[in-house]
Design a protein around this motif. Structure first.
Motif, short mmCIF file in Angstrom:
data_model
loop_
_atom_site.label_atom_id
_atom_site.label_comp_id
_atom_site.label_asym_id
_atom_site.label_seq_id
_atom_site.Cartn_x
_atom_site.Cartn_y
_atom_site.Cartn_z
N ARG A 289 0.65 -1.13 -0.09
CA ARG A 289 -0.03 0.00 0.08
C ARG A 289 0.72 1.31 0.08
O ARG A 289 0.49 2.13 -0.56
N LEU A 290 1.78 1.25 0.61
CA LEU A 290 2.83 2.40 0.89
C LEU A 290 3.86 2.57 -0.19
O LEU A 290 4.58 3.53 -0.43
N ASP B 8 -5.61 5.81 9.11
CA ASP B 8 -6.64 6.44 9.52
C ASP B 8 -6.36 6.87 11.06
O ASP B 8 -7.26 7.25 11.76
N ARG C 55 4.61 9.21 8.77
CA ARG C 55 3.37 9.95 8.52
C ARG C 55 2.36 9.30 7.55
O ARG C 55 1.23 9.34 7.91
N ARG D 34 -1.25 7.79 8.53
CA ARG D 34 -2.61 8.15 7.63
C ARG D 34 -3.28 7.10 6.96
O ARG D 34 -4.54 7.19 6.79
N MET D 35 -2.45 6.08 6.49
CA MET D 35 -3.10 4.77 5.64
C MET D 35 -3.92 4.24 6.72
O MET D 35 -4.87 3.68 6.27
N TYR E 251 7.65 8.39 5.96
CA TYR E 251 7.00 7.16 5.96
C TYR E 251 6.26 6.79 7.27
O TYR E 251 5.04 6.47 6.99
#
Lengths: 347, 346
Positions: free
Chosen positions: B40-41, B77, B70, B74-75, B68
């Motif tokens: 995902r990242l 939530d 951050r 955020r991924m 990374y």
């Protein structure tokens, strides 16, 4: 001689002369000024003398709300000077504001960040404007370099670092290595284009005219660059074009996402082009570490995710992206007295 | 309980989790494997594992690491700030901030510049004080030295009872009189001259004897009303003043005078400037018809007349022909020098 003498009583400053905001970093003090690049000019009779009514925050509050004899203008457009005289006055005001406790007229050395796509004529205009505002000597630095230094990227190492600075008027993408720019490109898309896209979308779909300030507020509140899990809504007021009366309606984040598609596509295209043009070794470094986002545009919700999805490369947002360029300029200021300058151009 | 509070508690606990463990725990709570998270990242799994294990050697520069973290938060939530703060703390212990990489800030230079600035300020202040002192001394010197300008001399040599800056009356009585003759013909009396009365040419008179001057100084003063030394009848009045109560001082031999006298009679309005050899300004004004000005100073005199045809000039009683100096615009600029063999003018 006198200016050099008075320069001893002035602090070196770096200026991020942006289309939307001007930030000033004073050597040894940090960022001391962050105000909109807006000037309100008063002219009481046609052909009469013009005078500065307000500069910065006060002038921005007048945007779209001025009587006939006052004009609130933004002297910077697309990252470069659109109104030379007004820019000079604005710089003069800001320079004096950060030196307000001094008796002598400030005569600082000034470092100004310019878009890498600025032409020689545009750079000269910026330099002359700063000199006219009282600068003793003017140095120019390209915005991607300042942004990279401000974000803390290791640009002096033999590793490729890609930075994307989304400003008010332009977006700069650059690949840096060993204190130099390997590739850079500048597209005239930024926060202003986002606002314009929102205004056009609302007029086209709702038949309502909203102002720039309202569009900017919508962008900050519910603007998004990638579909999120939740949909945000906001009530907006504008003038109905058919009825001619103010009307209230509700916008949601998906609509703003749709409105911003065109300018966002332009930025993504610039990044993809940069990746294509990057030498393979440096491209591998970028793919491993990622792209760093700076500038006010990096605050648009999920813009990192959009670029990440479009390029397949990790994207990170710099800390306090709005001030990255100004902070980078401030760090370069500390090296002004060194003989070897990697980043600056004083002529 | 919010995530921020939870993290704060974890950090507060001495046995709490490290920043990497915080990320691992958050990820496991969302039931996301590390491979999925890395996908995902768009990060390599090795990099993400190094991030969770706080393996500094396998991580890039701080700016990337914090980015990374951050993105990771955020991924999921989560509020990224507590995680970023934890990592900042950890990175701060491990390495200095990478922001100044390649940039030598040289704080010593800045301190040197600041010191130089202070030294310069002190020097400037000293120079300003010296200039002020010099100016003050220059302003006072004419009052103390003999060849004073006309207006000043009137106040110092002949105090008429009310002058604070001149020598006191007692001092004038007690001290032997200094014969600074000719000290009398200093200024004209425009008021009396304006009335059209005849004015005796100052050059026609002889210098006052020193005893008389001393007596006059010790007595009533001159004119009695602060008019100062005047030419013509007013000066004559002084001669008749009775030296009551004043002891006759021994008459010293009159000192040879260095000064010479200029008399200017105005038949028409003219701007006039007269300077003596020391550059002292003796006249500098616009004078009206009928006025007579008498000045004394050390020659040569530099003279500028705005309307030369309207001025009669006498040098030590001898008329000076100014017509030869008159220019087309009726002005005249010339220097009068007695040392010239041709006479008084040059």
């Amino acid at each position: 001689m006198f200016s050099r003498l008075s320069g001893l009583f002035s602090n070196d400053i770096s200026i991020d002369l942006g289309t939307a905001n001007t930030l000033i970093n004073v050597r040894g003090k940090g960022i001391v000024l962050n105000e909109p690049s807006v000037v309100a000019i008063r002219q009481d009779r046609s052909g009469g003398p013009k005078s500065i009514e307000a500069v910065g925050t006060a002038a921005k509050m007048m945007l779209g709300r001025t009587p006939e004899n006052i004009t609130a203008i933004r002297p910077m457009k697309d990252g470069v000077i659109a109104d030379f005289t007004t820019t000079e006055k604005m710089l003069q005001y800001f320079i004096r504001k950060v030196h307000q406790t001094k008796l002598l007229r400030p005569s600082p050395r000034v470092l100004i960040c310019v878009p890498c796509g600025a032409t020689q004529v545009e750079r000269r205009a910026i330099r002359e404007s700063a000199l006219g505002a009282g600068a003793r000597r003017v140095y120019l630095i390209e915005e991607p370099i300042a942004a990279a230094i401000g974000a803390g990227l290791p640009i002096d190492e033999p590793h490729g670092s890609m930075i994307l600075d989304i400003g008010g008027g332009t977006s700069e993408v650059a690949v840096l290595s060993l204190n130099g720019i390997v590739y850079s490109a500048s597209v005239r898309i930024g926060g202003d284009k986002f606002d314009e896209a929102i205004i056009n979308y609302v007029r086209r779909n709702y038949g309502v005219l909203i102002g720039e300030a309202t569009a900017e507020k919508v962008k900050h509140t519910i603007g998004a660059a990638y579909p999120g899990k939740e949909v945000l809504e906001m009530e907006v007021k504008g003038r109905n074009l058919s009825e001619g009366v103010p009307r209230s309606f509700t916008l949601n984040s998906n609509e703003i996402l749709e409105a911003l598609q065109e300018p966002l596509y332009g930025i993504v295209s610039a990044v993809k082009t940069a990746l294509e043009a990057t030498p393979p070794e440096l491209g591998a470094d970028v793919a491993e570490r990622g792209i760093v986002l700076t500038g006010g545009g990096a605050l648009l919700r999920d813009i990192d995710r959009l670029i990440m999805e479009e390029t397949g490369i990790p994207v990170v947002i710099a800390e306090d992206p709005l001030t990255s360029v100004a902070r980078g300029g401030g760090r370069v200021l500390e090296t002004l007295d060194q003989k070897k300058q990697h980043y600056l151009r004083s002529d | 309980m919010s995530d921020s509070t939870e993290v704060a508690q974890l950090r507060a606990d001495p046995q709490g989790l490290g920043p990497g463990e915080m990320l691992t725990q958050a990820r496991e709570e969302h039931d996301i494997p590390i491979e999925e998270m890395a996908r995902r990242l768009r990060l390599p799994v090795t990099t993400l594992r190094a991030l969770e294990e706080c393996d500094r050697g396998r991580l890039p520069e701080n700016a990337y690491v914090l980015g990374y973290v951050r993105a990771f938060a955020r991924m999921l939530d989560l509020d990224p700030e507590p995680y970023v703060a934890a990592y900042k703390s950890w990175l701060g212990e491990q390495t200095p901030a990478s922001g100044t990489a390649g940039l030598d800030t040289r704080s010593g230079q800045r301190q040197g510049a600041r010191r130089a600035r202070w030294i310069l300020m002190v020097l400037l202040a000293a120079m300003a004080a010296a200039a002020g002192l010099w100016w003050w001394q220059k302003g006072r010197l004419p009052l103390l030295s003999a060849p004073a300008p006309a207006g000043d001399r009137r106040a110092t040599v002949w105090p008429d009872g009310g002058e604070a800056d001149g020598p006191s009356r007692e001092a004038a009585e007690a001290a032997p009189v200094v014969p600074s003759a000719p000290r009398e013909p200093v200024s004209s009396a425009p008021d009396s001259e304006a009335s059209g009365g005849p004015v005796e040419p100052a050059a026609a008179r002889t210098p006052e004897p020193a005893p008389q001057a001393a007596v006059a100084a010790a007595g009533q003063g001159i004119g009695g009303a602060g008019t100062g030394m005047e030419t013509g009848p007013a000066a004559g009045g002084r001669d008749t003043a009775s030296p009551q109560g004043a002891e006759p001082a021994p008459a010293p031999p009159p000192a040879p005078s260095e000064g010479h006298r200029l008399v200017l009679r105005f038949k028409a309005q003219s701007w006039t400037e007269v300077y003596d050899s020391e550059g002292k300004r003796l006249l500098f004004d616009l004078y009206k018809p009928g006025q007579v000005k008498t000045v004394e100073g050390k020659p040569p005199f530099r003279i500028r007349l705005g309307f030369a045809d309207g001025v009669e000039l006498l040098y030590d009683g001898r008329p000076v022909d100014v017509s030869r100096y008159v220019r087309q615009d009726k002005t005249a600029r010339f220097t009068l020098d007695p040392d010239e063999s041709t006479g008084a003018e040059r």
